[in-house]
Design an enzyme around this catalytic site. Structure first.
Site, PDB file in Angstrom:
ATOM      1  N   GLY A 136       0.847  -1.195   0.000  1.00 51.93           N
ATOM      2  CA  GLY A 136       0.000   0.000   0.000  1.00 51.93           C
ATOM      3  C   GLY A 136       0.875   1.235   0.000  1.00 51.93           C
ATOM      4  O   GLY A 136       2.049   1.194  -0.390  1.00 51.93           O
ATOM      5  N   ARG A 137       0.299   2.335   0.484  1.00 52.64           N
ATOM      6  CA  ARG A 137       1.018   3.607   0.429  1.00 52.64           C
ATOM      7  C   ARG A 137       2.311   3.567   1.236  1.00 52.64           C
ATOM      8  O   ARG A 137       3.350   4.072   0.786  1.00 52.64           O
ATOM      9  CB  ARG A 137       0.103   4.716   0.953  1.00 52.64           C
ATOM     10  CG  ARG A 137      -1.064   4.983   0.019  1.00 52.64           C
ATOM     11  CD  ARG A 137      -2.201   5.674   0.739  1.00 52.64           C
ATOM     12  NE  ARG A 137      -2.949   4.713   1.556  1.00 52.64           N
ATOM     13  CZ  ARG A 137      -4.228   4.823   1.857  1.00 52.64           C
ATOM     14  NH1 ARG A 137      -4.917   5.850   1.442  1.00 52.64           N
ATOM     15  NH2 ARG A 137      -4.857   3.912   2.598  1.00 52.64           N
ATOM     16  N   ILE A 138       2.278   2.950   2.418  1.00 43.23           N
ATOM     17  CA  ILE A 138       3.490   2.915   3.258  1.00 43.23           C
ATOM     18  C   ILE A 138       4.532   1.985   2.623  1.00 43.23           C
ATOM     19  O   ILE A 138       5.727   2.328   2.569  1.00 43.23           O
ATOM     20  CB  ILE A 138       3.139   2.487   4.697  1.00 43.23           C
ATOM     21  CG1 ILE A 138       2.204   3.530   5.331  1.00 43.23           C
ATOM     22  CG2 ILE A 138       4.405   2.324   5.543  1.00 43.23           C
ATOM     23  CD1 ILE A 138       1.551   3.088   6.640  1.00 43.23           C
ATOM     24  N   ARG A 164      -1.707  -8.576  -2.214  1.00 43.13           N
ATOM     25  CA  ARG A 164      -2.905  -9.197  -2.793  1.00 43.13           C
ATOM     26  C   ARG A 164      -3.163  -8.688  -4.196  1.00 43.13           C
ATOM     27  O   ARG A 164      -3.406  -9.451  -5.117  1.00 43.13           O
ATOM     28  CB  ARG A 164      -4.131  -8.914  -1.916  1.00 43.13           C
ATOM     29  CG  ARG A 164      -4.364  -9.939  -0.851  1.00 43.13           C
ATOM     30  CD  ARG A 164      -5.525  -9.532   0.005  1.00 43.13           C
ATOM     31  NE  ARG A 164      -5.414  -8.111   0.362  1.00 43.13           N
ATOM     32  CZ  ARG A 164      -6.278  -7.441   1.092  1.00 43.13           C
ATOM     33  NH1 ARG A 164      -7.353  -8.048   1.528  1.00 43.13           N
ATOM     34  NH2 ARG A 164      -6.109  -6.177   1.392  1.00 43.13           N
ATOM     35  N   ILE A 174       6.232  -3.449  10.979  1.00 43.14           N
ATOM     36  CA  ILE A 174       5.611  -2.177  11.373  1.00 43.14           C
ATOM     37  C   ILE A 174       4.121  -2.214  11.030  1.00 43.14           C
ATOM     38  O   ILE A 174       3.480  -1.174  10.973  1.00 43.14           O
ATOM     39  CB  ILE A 174       6.294  -0.949  10.710  1.00 43.14           C
ATOM     40  CG1 ILE A 174       6.255  -1.052   9.171  1.00 43.14           C
ATOM     41  CG2 ILE A 174       7.699  -0.757  11.217  1.00 43.14           C
ATOM     42  CD1 ILE A 174       6.568   0.263   8.475  1.00 43.14           C
ATOM     43  N   ALA A 175       3.595  -3.433  10.803  1.00 38.32           N
ATOM     44  CA  ALA A 175       2.203  -3.559  10.349  1.00 38.32           C
ATOM     45  C   ALA A 175       1.261  -3.664  11.550  1.00 38.32           C
ATOM     46  O   ALA A 175       0.714  -2.651  11.998  1.00 38.32           O
ATOM     47  CB  ALA A 175       2.077  -4.761   9.438  1.00 38.32           C
ATOM     48  N   ARG A 176       1.084  -4.842  12.064  1.00 39.14           N
ATOM     49  CA  ARG A 176       0.225  -5.081  13.227  1.00 39.14           C
ATOM     50  C   ARG A 176       0.715  -6.310  13.957  1.00 39.14           C
ATOM     51  O   ARG A 176       1.217  -7.250  13.323  1.00 39.14           O
ATOM     52  CB  ARG A 176      -1.222  -5.348  12.791  1.00 39.14           C
ATOM     53  CG  ARG A 176      -2.090  -4.122  12.634  1.00 39.14           C
ATOM     54  CD  ARG A 176      -2.386  -3.422  13.955  1.00 39.14           C
ATOM     55  NE  ARG A 176      -3.204  -2.248  13.782  1.00 39.14           N
ATOM     56  CZ  ARG A 176      -2.743  -1.026  13.498  1.00 39.14           C
ATOM     57  NH1 ARG A 176      -1.449  -0.815  13.353  1.00 39.14           N
ATOM     58  NH2 ARG A 176      -3.572   0.001  13.381  1.00 39.14           N
ATOM     59  N   GLU A 217      -0.201  -6.428  22.333  1.00 39.66           N
ATOM     60  CA  GLU A 217       0.452  -5.245  22.896  1.00 39.66           C
ATOM     61  C   GLU A 217      -0.527  -4.451  23.770  1.00 39.66           C
ATOM     62  O   GLU A 217      -1.728  -4.492  23.516  1.00 39.66           O
ATOM     63  CB  GLU A 217       1.020  -4.364  21.771  1.00 39.66           C
ATOM     64  CG  GLU A 217      -0.014  -3.762  20.865  1.00 39.66           C
ATOM     65  CD  GLU A 217       0.613  -3.034  19.661  1.00 39.66           C
ATOM     66  OE1 GLU A 217       1.503  -3.607  19.003  1.00 39.66           O
ATOM     67  OE2 GLU A 217       0.187  -1.901  19.399  1.00 39.66           O
ATOM     68  N   HIS A 271       5.285   0.670  19.309  1.00 38.22           N
ATOM     69  CA  HIS A 271       4.261   1.111  18.343  1.00 38.22           C
ATOM     70  C   HIS A 271       4.352   2.629  18.111  1.00 38.22           C
ATOM     71  O   HIS A 271       3.389   3.370  18.368  1.00 38.22           O
ATOM     72  CB  HIS A 271       2.859   0.704  18.821  1.00 38.22           C
ATOM     73  CG  HIS A 271       1.860   0.607  17.701  1.00 38.22           C
ATOM     74  ND1 HIS A 271       0.825  -0.285  17.678  1.00 38.22           N
ATOM     75  CD2 HIS A 271       1.748   1.324  16.548  1.00 38.22           C
ATOM     76  CE1 HIS A 271       0.111  -0.119  16.579  1.00 38.22           C
ATOM     77  NE2 HIS A 271       0.655   0.860  15.866  1.00 38.22           N
ATOM     78  N   ILE A 272       5.503   3.058  17.607  1.00 37.26           N
ATOM     79  CA  ILE A 272       5.746   4.495  17.427  1.00 37.26           C
ATOM     80  C   ILE A 272       6.025   4.885  15.970  1.00 37.26           C
ATOM     81  O   ILE A 272       6.516   5.976  15.708  1.00 37.26           O
ATOM     82  CB  ILE A 272       6.921   4.984  18.314  1.00 37.26           C
ATOM     83  CG1 ILE A 272       8.217   4.200  18.006  1.00 37.26           C
ATOM     84  CG2 ILE A 272       6.561   4.906  19.787  1.00 37.26           C
ATOM     85  CD1 ILE A 272       9.468   4.838  18.590  1.00 37.26           C
TER      86      ILE A 272
HETATM   87  C1  8YV Z   1      -1.286   4.577  15.465  1.00 38.42           C
HETATM   88  C2  8YV Z   1      -1.125   2.870  13.583  1.00 38.42           C
HETATM   89  O1  8YV Z   1      -0.370   5.291  16.203  1.00 38.42           O
HETATM   90  O2  8YV Z   1      -2.235   4.310  12.098  1.00 38.42           O
HETATM   91  C3  8YV Z   1      -2.087   3.161  12.489  1.00 38.42           C
HETATM   92  O3  8YV Z   1      -2.705   2.209  11.983  1.00 38.42           O
HETATM   93  O4  8YV Z   1      -0.824   1.766  13.836  1.00 38.42           O
HETATM   94  C4  8YV Z   1      -0.486   3.970  14.357  1.00 38.42           C
HETATM   95  O5  8YV Z   1      -0.134   4.981  13.473  1.00 38.42           O
HETATM   96  C5  8YV Z   1      -2.031   3.672  16.401  1.00 38.42           C
HETATM   97  O6  8YV Z   1      -2.886   2.783  15.770  1.00 38.42           O
HETATM   98  C6  8YV Z   1      -2.840   4.514  17.387  1.00 38.42           C
HETATM   99  O7  8YV Z   1      -4.060   4.946  16.870  1.00 38.42           O
END
Ligand code: 8YV
Length: 330
Positions: free
Chosen positions: A156-158, A179, A238-240, A269, A287-288
């Site tokens: 995606g964009r990121i 996908r 850096i996803a989830r 988390e 998660h920063i």
């Molecule tokens: C957020 C993120 O800081 O945008 C997202 O999906 O994971 C992070 O940028 C986090 O979800 C808090 O809302």
């Protein structure tokens, strides 16, 4: 006419609360208390809108208990904290906060990649612990970024932002799997070649995960996938949380199935799998990835813009379930 009531579920920038107060009666949580689901439901009574962050779950139970709720505005691009199907069925609009965080998050993906591949935190801990007594030819020797093969899962964009940084900034060969394949113009812009997931795992020197979480994406990277990677490879998430099997990753790191990992997100988390805390070859951040001040402010303002627009009868900027808008119009 009295102003609509809204809830802001977590502490946010005071200037964003002030903007919301121009339009709404706002119940804010500037003390940043952690609420149970029951406490969230209690505070949502009578509220037409809620400002949420990625940790605030809105599901069928919340929706059933809060019939006056019309919109949930997430200060995050990811929205796996929303049960979108239930929201659509209940006629509740969901919005997220895309685009404003793309470049900041891609910057962070690269920072985490470089810290991991070049063993920056591990070597800093060594230095701070007073263990640096002499130079060594292979002391904290890591792997190169420039010229290496950068794998991206989810484009995606990121993901595209990371690809461009790798290709244009570091002369990396970029391969990706997702996908829906990018069109030829975007592939050329990112200098990225589409490959199968198996090829991605086998060829990447550095693999960055940027795919959205869904139940289908749970443990996309587990023991079997880690075994397909190079023993010299680094893995960046850096996803989830939940996309990686953190327990399996800790085993792979300990056994050096892969060289190192950099993780900004974790299963369950803010808890972190205890085994990850005891392996040295992992860089851990809380998660920063989107946490630059200007970007966090832009995310909060976008969530506020969505609330203000929708509850004052205008089109929301970034709706996730526009079917709700069509139903409201009919
Ligand atoms: C957020 C993120 O800081 O945008 C997202 O999906 O994971 C992070 O940028 C986090 O979800 C808090 O809302």
């Amino acid at each position: 006419m009295s102003k609509p009531e809204i809830l802001v579920a977590r502490a946010v920038f005071p200037e964003v609360i002030a903007r919301l107060e121009e339009h709404f009666t706002v119940q804010a949580n500037q003390a940043d208390e952690t609420w149970s689901q029951a406490e969230l439901i209690a505070r949502l009574q009578g509220k037409a809108g809620v400002f949420t962050t990625g940790g605030d779950r809105i599901d069928a139970q919340v929706l059933a208990a809060c019939p006056q709720l019309k919109i949930c505005a997430n200060m995050a691009v990811g929205y796996n904290n929303f049960d979108l199907t239930a929201m659509t069925a209940a006629g509740v609009l969901a919005t997220n906060a895309p685009d404003v965080l793309t470049e900041t998050t891609a910057d962070f993906g690269f920072a985490l990649l470089m810290a991991t591949a070049r063993r920056i935190t591990e070597s800093e801990h060594f230095l701070r612990a007073g263990q640096w007594t002499k130079w060594g030819f292979d002391m904290f020797a890591g792997s190169d970024i420039h010229g290496a093969t950068l794998g991206i899962l989810g484009m995606g964009r990121i993901g595209q932002g990371i690809a461009k940084r790798g290709a244009h900034g570091f002369g990396m060969k970029v391969i990706y799997h997702t996908r829906s394949r990018l069109d030829a113009a975007l592939e050329a812009e990112c200098q990225a070649a589409y490959v199968s997931k198996d090829e991605l795992l086998a060829r990447a020197d550095h693999l960055v995960l940027v795919l959205p979480y869904s139940p289908a994406a749970h443990h996309t990277i587990g023991a079997a996938e880690l075994a397909q990677m190079k023993p010299t490879a680094t893995l960046i998430n850096i996803a989830r949380g939940g996309i990686v099997d953190d327990a399996a990753l800790a085993v792979a790191l300990r056994n050096k199935t892969i060289a190192a990992a950099g993780l900004d997100v974790f299963e369950g988390e803010p808890a972190v799998h205890p085994d990850l805390l005891t392996v040295p070859n992992v860089v851990l951040t809380p998660h920063i990835a989107s946490a630059s001040l200007p970007t966090r402010l832009a995310m909060a303002n976008l969530a506020a813009d969505n609330l203000i627009a929708f509850l004052t009868g205008k089109a929301p900027l970034t709706p996730l379930n526009p079917a709700v808008l069509a139903a409201a119009r009919a």
